[in-house]
Write a protein that holds these residues in place. Sequence first.
Motif, PDB file in Angstrom:
ATOM      1  N   GLU A 134       0.788  -1.233   0.000  1.00 48.38           N
ATOM      2  CA  GLU A 134       0.000   0.000   0.000  1.00 48.38           C
ATOM      3  C   GLU A 134       0.820   1.283   0.000  1.00 48.38           C
ATOM      4  O   GLU A 134       0.414   2.279  -0.606  1.00 48.38           O
ATOM      5  CB  GLU A 134      -0.956   0.001   1.197  1.00 48.38           C
ATOM      6  CG  GLU A 134      -2.000  -1.103   1.141  1.00 48.38           C
ATOM      7  CD  GLU A 134      -3.080  -0.949   2.193  1.00 48.38           C
ATOM      8  OE1 GLU A 134      -3.506   0.193   2.435  1.00 48.38           O
ATOM      9  OE2 GLU A 134      -3.497  -1.965   2.774  1.00 48.38           O
TER      10      GLU A 134
ATOM     11  N   VAL B 169       1.744   2.665  -3.426  1.00 45.21           N
ATOM     12  CA  VAL B 169       0.537   3.091  -4.151  1.00 45.21           C
ATOM     13  C   VAL B 169       0.040   4.421  -3.617  1.00 45.21           C
ATOM     14  O   VAL B 169      -0.285   5.342  -4.378  1.00 45.21           O
ATOM     15  CB  VAL B 169      -0.560   2.017  -4.026  1.00 45.21           C
ATOM     16  CG1 VAL B 169      -1.866   2.505  -4.656  1.00 45.21           C
ATOM     17  CG2 VAL B 169      -0.119   0.722  -4.679  1.00 45.21           C
TER      18      VAL B 169
ATOM     19  N   ALA C 105      -8.825   2.320  -4.089  1.00 47.18           N
ATOM     20  CA  ALA C 105      -9.600   2.232  -5.320  1.00 47.18           C
ATOM     21  C   ALA C 105      -9.244   3.348  -6.296  1.00 47.18           C
ATOM     22  O   ALA C 105      -9.445   3.209  -7.510  1.00 47.18           O
ATOM     23  CB  ALA C 105     -11.098   2.265  -5.006  1.00 47.18           C
TER      24      ALA C 105
ATOM     25  N   ALA D 129      -6.481   4.047  -7.291  1.00 47.67           N
ATOM     26  CA  ALA D 129      -5.421   3.558  -8.179  1.00 47.67           C
ATOM     27  C   ALA D 129      -5.990   2.837  -9.389  1.00 47.67           C
ATOM     28  O   ALA D 129      -5.275   2.595 -10.365  1.00 47.67           O
ATOM     29  CB  ALA D 129      -4.485   2.627  -7.416  1.00 47.67           C
ATOM     30  N   GLY D 130      -7.270   2.453  -9.338  1.00 42.77           N
ATOM     31  CA  GLY D 130      -7.911   1.801 -10.475  1.00 42.77           C
ATOM     32  C   GLY D 130      -7.493   0.365 -10.687  1.00 42.77           C
ATOM     33  O   GLY D 130      -7.634  -0.161 -11.795  1.00 42.77           O
ATOM     34  N   ASN D 131      -7.018  -0.291  -9.636  1.00 44.19           N
ATOM     35  CA  ASN D 131      -6.549  -1.675  -9.741  1.00 44.19           C
ATOM     36  C   ASN D 131      -7.395  -2.539  -8.811  1.00 44.19           C
ATOM     37  O   ASN D 131      -7.182  -2.560  -7.589  1.00 44.19           O
ATOM     38  CB  ASN D 131      -5.066  -1.772  -9.360  1.00 44.19           C
ATOM     39  CG  ASN D 131      -4.479  -3.145  -9.624  1.00 44.19           C
ATOM     40  OD1 ASN D 131      -5.158  -4.159  -9.478  1.00 44.19           O
ATOM     41  ND2 ASN D 131      -3.200  -3.187  -9.990  1.00 44.19           N
ATOM     42  N   GLU D 132      -8.353  -3.282  -9.379  1.00 41.97           N
ATOM     43  CA  GLU D 132      -9.263  -4.080  -8.568  1.00 41.97           C
ATOM     44  C   GLU D 132      -8.540  -5.210  -7.846  1.00 41.97           C
ATOM     45  O   GLU D 132      -8.903  -5.566  -6.719  1.00 41.97           O
ATOM     46  CB  GLU D 132     -10.383  -4.656  -9.443  1.00 41.97           C
ATOM     47  CG  GLU D 132     -11.314  -3.591 -10.022  1.00 41.97           C
ATOM     48  CD  GLU D 132     -12.431  -4.202 -10.841  1.00 41.97           C
ATOM     49  OE1 GLU D 132     -12.512  -5.448 -10.900  1.00 41.97           O
ATOM     50  OE2 GLU D 132     -13.231  -3.437 -11.408  1.00 41.97           O
ATOM     51  N   GLN D 133      -7.545  -5.810  -8.468  1.00 38.80           N
ATOM     52  CA  GLN D 133      -6.805  -6.889  -7.824  1.00 38.80           C
ATOM     53  C   GLN D 133      -6.056  -6.369  -6.601  1.00 38.80           C
ATOM     54  O   GLN D 133      -5.986  -7.039  -5.563  1.00 38.80           O
ATOM     55  CB  GLN D 133      -5.823  -7.526  -8.815  1.00 38.80           C
ATOM     56  CG  GLN D 133      -6.486  -8.179 -10.012  1.00 38.80           C
ATOM     57  CD  GLN D 133      -7.448  -9.278  -9.607  1.00 38.80           C
ATOM     58  OE1 GLN D 133      -7.157 -10.074  -8.712  1.00 38.80           O
ATOM     59  NE2 GLN D 133      -8.598  -9.330 -10.253  1.00 38.80           N
ATOM     60  N   LEU D 134      -5.499  -5.189  -6.719  1.00 35.72           N
ATOM     61  CA  LEU D 134      -4.814  -4.571  -5.588  1.00 35.72           C
ATOM     62  C   LEU D 134      -5.770  -4.380  -4.422  1.00 35.72           C
ATOM     63  O   LEU D 134      -5.453  -4.706  -3.276  1.00 35.72           O
ATOM     64  CB  LEU D 134      -4.229  -3.226  -6.017  1.00 35.72           C
ATOM     65  CG  LEU D 134      -3.760  -2.296  -4.885  1.00 35.72           C
ATOM     66  CD1 LEU D 134      -2.502  -2.839  -4.230  1.00 35.72           C
ATOM     67  CD2 LEU D 134      -3.543  -0.884  -5.410  1.00 35.72           C
TER      68      LEU D 134
ATOM     69  N   ARG E 217      -8.552  -5.938  -3.776  1.00 37.05           N
ATOM     70  CA  ARG E 217      -9.004  -7.219  -3.221  1.00 37.05           C
ATOM     71  C   ARG E 217      -7.931  -7.837  -2.325  1.00 37.05           C
ATOM     72  O   ARG E 217      -8.217  -8.306  -1.225  1.00 37.05           O
ATOM     73  CB  ARG E 217      -9.363  -8.166  -4.363  1.00 37.05           C
ATOM     74  CG  ARG E 217      -9.947  -9.498  -3.901  1.00 37.05           C
ATOM     75  CD  ARG E 217     -10.362 -10.365  -5.061  1.00 37.05           C
ATOM     76  NE  ARG E 217     -11.417  -9.723  -5.852  1.00 37.05           N
ATOM     77  CZ  ARG E 217     -11.265  -9.273  -7.088  1.00 37.05           C
ATOM     78  NH1 ARG E 217     -10.092  -9.388  -7.697  1.00 37.05           N
ATOM     79  NH2 ARG E 217     -12.252  -8.708  -7.732  1.00 37.05           N
TER      80      ARG E 217
END
Length: 272
Positions: free
Chosen positions: A154, A157, A205, A207-212, A214
């Motif tokens: 985190e 990011v 969120a 960052a626009g990365n759903e895997q991140l 989750r």
Amino acid sequence: MKQGVQGSAGTRAARVPAQQRPAGAEAPVRSRDAVVPGTVRGEHTHGEHPHDEHPHGERPVPGPRAAVRRSSVRGQILDALRTALVTGELRPGEVYSAPALGERFGVSATPVREAMQQLTLEGAVEVVPNRGFRVVRRGARELAELAEVRALIEVPVILRLARTVPAERWAALRPLAEETVRAAACGCPATYGEADRAFHRALLALAGNEQLVRIAEDLHRRSQWPPVRAGRPGRAGLVADAAEHLALLDALSAGDCEVVRGLVAGHFAGAG
């Protein structure tokens, strides 16, 4: 742990055609098959009349609705078990059987067993053959390792977001940060845990990365068991964590990356 409401039988009577019932007799009301965490056995949480569900007279389709009910029960039991873990009602080292927990919730053992299997994947419990599920004991070292992994994921990011996200986007997160403050004041670790995860989820969120999002939320949830963290016990620890959320938003809005770095590092050091 509070108990849920058992669904009632009687579906056979509900299928008797109206013309075969005695004059003046009303059709039996079919209760919904659902469990609401936080309710007590005997409370009527699903006694609405069928026409309240279907105001235009549509008849339910048995297959899909049954699947939704089962999924809903399983999900509600999972939420209730997670709350019990965070509050310490399910104690580390103790073994709990699915039938016994089902009795406490007023449901069959099946949704409890399915929820416990999910908690097994999350590392909260482990299977004890022929007995049930044991709540995992977590020591200071494991909690420190979880905090370290969260920081490795985190912190970079958040620092990147500090350089790229405009101030007004950070302002939109302030209500979530303020909610963590209110939750911390209540002193309930489960309530605070939900608000805390919601804030971090919304932050990442961006960052626009759903895997991140989750993966980070899974690590975050794991770090909240057991409920009392080393160095930050009780309400004082929750209040300290919540205050850091507001300070972090202030630094992010100002674009002060050095302050952001220090706040985020300190936040994860406290496992918040």
